[in-house]
Design a protein around this motif. Sequence first.
Motif, PDB file in Angstrom:
ATOM      1  N   TRP A 140       0.832  -1.204   0.000  1.00  0.00           N
ATOM      2  CA  TRP A 140       0.000   0.000   0.000  1.00  0.00           C
ATOM      3  C   TRP A 140       0.869   1.257   0.000  1.00  0.00           C
ATOM      4  CZ3 TRP A 140      -0.384   3.172   4.541  1.00  0.00           C
ATOM      5  CH2 TRP A 140      -1.266   4.243   4.401  1.00  0.00           C
ATOM      6  N   GLU A 141       1.896   1.297   0.856  1.00  0.00           N
ATOM      7  CA  GLU A 141       2.787   2.456   0.919  1.00  0.00           C
ATOM      8  C   GLU A 141       3.475   2.683  -0.425  1.00  0.00           C
ATOM      9  OE1 GLU A 141       5.366   1.587   4.214  1.00  0.00           O
ATOM     10  OE2 GLU A 141       3.823   2.078   5.703  1.00  0.00           O
ATOM     11  N   ARG A 142       3.935   1.600  -1.055  1.00  0.00           N
ATOM     12  CA  ARG A 142       4.592   1.734  -2.368  1.00  0.00           C
ATOM     13  C   ARG A 142       3.610   2.288  -3.401  1.00  0.00           C
ATOM     14  NH1 ARG A 142       6.878  -3.245  -0.757  1.00  0.00           N
ATOM     15  NH2 ARG A 142       5.351  -4.375  -2.001  1.00  0.00           N
ATOM     16  N   PHE A 143       2.369   1.812  -3.360  1.00  0.00           N
ATOM     17  CA  PHE A 143       1.360   2.265  -4.305  1.00  0.00           C
ATOM     18  C   PHE A 143       1.047   3.744  -4.115  1.00  0.00           C
ATOM     19  CE2 PHE A 143      -3.007   2.933  -5.734  1.00  0.00           C
ATOM     20  CZ  PHE A 143      -2.921   2.464  -7.030  1.00  0.00           C
ATOM     21  N   VAL A 144       0.875   4.180  -2.873  1.00  0.00           N
ATOM     22  CA  VAL A 144       0.592   5.589  -2.566  1.00  0.00           C
ATOM     23  C   VAL A 144       1.719   6.463  -3.106  1.00  0.00           C
ATOM     24  CG1 VAL A 144       0.367   7.288  -0.697  1.00  0.00           C
ATOM     25  CG2 VAL A 144      -0.902   5.139  -0.583  1.00  0.00           C
ATOM     26  N   GLN A 145       2.953   6.035  -2.901  1.00  0.00           N
ATOM     27  CA  GLN A 145       4.097   6.800  -3.394  1.00  0.00           C
ATOM     28  C   GLN A 145       4.170   6.780  -4.913  1.00  0.00           C
ATOM     29  OE1 GLN A 145       7.484   5.239  -1.287  1.00  0.00           O
ATOM     30  NE2 GLN A 145       7.010   6.395   0.556  1.00  0.00           N
ATOM     31  N   ALA A 146       3.991   5.619  -5.517  1.00  0.00           N
ATOM     32  CA  ALA A 146       4.087   5.488  -6.975  1.00  0.00           C
ATOM     33  C   ALA A 146       3.025   6.321  -7.688  1.00  0.00           C
ATOM     34  CB  ALA A 146       3.977   4.023  -7.392  1.00  0.00           C
ATOM     35  N   LYS A 147       1.833   6.370  -7.146  1.00  0.00           N
ATOM     36  CA  LYS A 147       0.728   7.130  -7.748  1.00  0.00           C
ATOM     37  C   LYS A 147       0.699   8.578  -7.275  1.00  0.00           C
ATOM     38  CE  LYS A 147      -1.206   3.868 -10.174  1.00  0.00           C
ATOM     39  NZ  LYS A 147      -1.380   3.932 -11.607  1.00  0.00           N
ATOM     40  N   GLN A 148       1.634   8.923  -6.380  1.00  0.00           N
ATOM     41  CA  GLN A 148       1.749  10.272  -5.833  1.00  0.00           C
ATOM     42  C   GLN A 148       0.415  10.755  -5.260  1.00  0.00           C
ATOM     43  OE1 GLN A 148       3.473  12.596  -8.998  1.00  0.00           O
ATOM     44  NE2 GLN A 148       5.476  11.699  -8.689  1.00  0.00           N
ATOM     45  N   LEU A 149      -0.197   9.885  -4.468  1.00  0.00           N
ATOM     46  CA  LEU A 149      -1.447  10.240  -3.815  1.00  0.00           C
ATOM     47  C   LEU A 149      -1.126  11.099  -2.609  1.00  0.00           C
ATOM     48  CD1 LEU A 149      -3.271   6.799  -3.922  1.00  0.00           C
ATOM     49  CD2 LEU A 149      -3.463   8.694  -5.537  1.00  0.00           C
ATOM     50  N   GLY A 150      -1.721  12.253  -2.546  1.00  0.00           N
ATOM     51  CA  GLY A 150      -1.512  13.148  -1.413  1.00  0.00           C
ATOM     52  C   GLY A 150      -2.670  13.035  -0.452  1.00  0.00           C
ATOM     53  N   GLY A 151      -2.729  13.960   0.455  1.00  0.00           N
ATOM     54  CA  GLY A 151      -3.862  14.042   1.363  1.00  0.00           C
ATOM     55  C   GLY A 151      -3.858  12.988   2.431  1.00  0.00           C
ATOM     56  N   ILE A 152      -5.032  12.673   2.912  1.00  0.00           N
ATOM     57  CA  ILE A 152      -5.184  11.739   4.016  1.00  0.00           C
ATOM     58  C   ILE A 152      -5.327  10.330   3.461  1.00  0.00           C
ATOM     59  CG2 ILE A 152      -6.570  11.124   6.018  1.00  0.00           C
ATOM     60  CD1 ILE A 152      -7.363  14.093   6.191  1.00  0.00           C
ATOM     61  N   GLN A 153      -4.328   9.517   3.732  1.00  0.00           N
ATOM     62  CA  GLN A 153      -4.284   8.121   3.288  1.00  0.00           C
ATOM     63  C   GLN A 153      -4.230   7.252   4.533  1.00  0.00           C
ATOM     64  OE1 GLN A 153      -4.474   7.207   0.095  1.00  0.00           O
ATOM     65  NE2 GLN A 153      -4.416   9.310  -0.656  1.00  0.00           N
ATOM     66  N   LEU A 154      -5.245   6.432   4.736  1.00  0.00           N
ATOM     67  CA  LEU A 154      -5.318   5.582   5.924  1.00  0.00           C
ATOM     68  C   LEU A 154      -5.214   4.111   5.535  1.00  0.00           C
ATOM     69  CD1 LEU A 154      -8.341   7.329   7.693  1.00  0.00           C
ATOM     70  CD2 LEU A 154      -5.909   7.836   7.943  1.00  0.00           C
TER      71      LEU A 154
END
Length: 135
Positions: free
Chosen positions: A37-51
């Motif tokens: 999940w952490e790799r995906f959030v970084q790869a897609k450059q998702l900002g904001g609140i990610q839980l």
Amino acid sequence: CGPCNAEIPHLKKLEEEFEGRNICFVSISCDDSQKAWERFVQAKQLGGIQLHMGGDKSFMEAIRCKGIPRFMLIDQDGKFLNANMPRPSDGKTLEILNTLPAYRLTACALCTRTSSSAGMSGFYLGGNSFSYTFG
């Protein structure tokens, strides 16, 4: 999952549309693997609140979530205004959000992604990233 990933560009458009307004976009991942999940959030450059749920599926059970992605509209007091919002790609979503009163809202997405049913997709808020693991 494919449907979760397909919603990402539409989520980003909603975030831009509501920037500076009193609405918060939150993503909650039900991934088995927090690292994926952490790799995906970084790869897609998702900002904001990610839980991340951290393996605790009690929230999914409490909202009777049988499939993902799942989009919900919650007010500032935690009251569900719509527990089954249309997806961001559906024009009805923008219509609904535009008719809401000016108090603080949270648009929440429950998603997962990756080949082993892990990952992240969903609403997010602005440019400052925040992540939290349940449990």
